[in-house]
Design a protein around this motif. Structure first.
Motif: not given
Length: 186
Positions: A69-70, A110-116, A124-125, A135-146
């Protein structure tokens, strides 16, 4: 009756506690959920890269996700600490306020750019490329967290606070004018 100058001075007093609270919120939001998915094992990831999976032990999750994980929230964590320290210094010493407000504005940007960037594509991030290969495929679709949404909102609010404070410091000083209920300025 309140004068315009008194109103601006009242707002200036709130810049420092608001910026301090905003910096502390950025620190908090960096450590909570930044993304989650209902696909596969349904992982949830914090801004600092900690993964939780419902029903799985911490050891099992750490075995698979260790170093996969990044940590985009690390930038936000540092920016939040910088904002909080700058706000505390600006609140403490009046002569430090111009520099402090500049530091708050830059760190918030800086925080805004990193979050955006993460908000645009959380998976991906938050995951490294090794996860996609495993996974030998695309990453799962993720929803942004709170935590991610809170980061973007607080950082944007801090930028507004910084720009407003700068504008009130360098803007032309208007002559003192009394605000009255009948002049349409209420």
């Amino acid at each position: 009756m309140t004068t315009q100058r008194e109103f601006v001075e009242g707002l200036r007093r709130w810049v420092w506690p608001a910026a301090l609270a905003g910096g502390l919120l950025l620190v908090l939001f960096a450590q909570v959920e930044w993304g989650s998915t209902d696909e596969g094992v349904q992982p949830s990831i914090t801004g600092l890269g900690r993964v939780t999976v419902p029903g799985a032990s911490d050891e099992d999750v750490a075995y698979f996700f260790a170093d996969n994980t990044d940590r985009p929230g690390l930038t936000v964590l540092v920016a939040g600490i910088v904002v909080a320290v700058a706000a505390a210094l600006g609140w403490w010493r009046e002569r430090l306020r111009p520099a402090a407000i500049g530091v708050i504005g830059v760190a918030s940007a800086v925080a805004l750019v990193a979050g955006a960037m993460v908000l645009a594509d959380p998976a991906a991030h938050l995951f490294t490329d090794r996860v996609a290969r495993a996974l030998d495929s695309e990453l799962p679709r993720m929803d942004p967290g709170y935590g991610l949404i809170g980061t973007v909102a607080v950082a944007a609010g801090l930028i507004v606070v910084a720009v407003s404070a700068i504008a009130s410091m360098i803007g032309p000083r208007a002559p003192e004018r009394r605000l009255t209920p009948g002049d349409g300025s209420s």
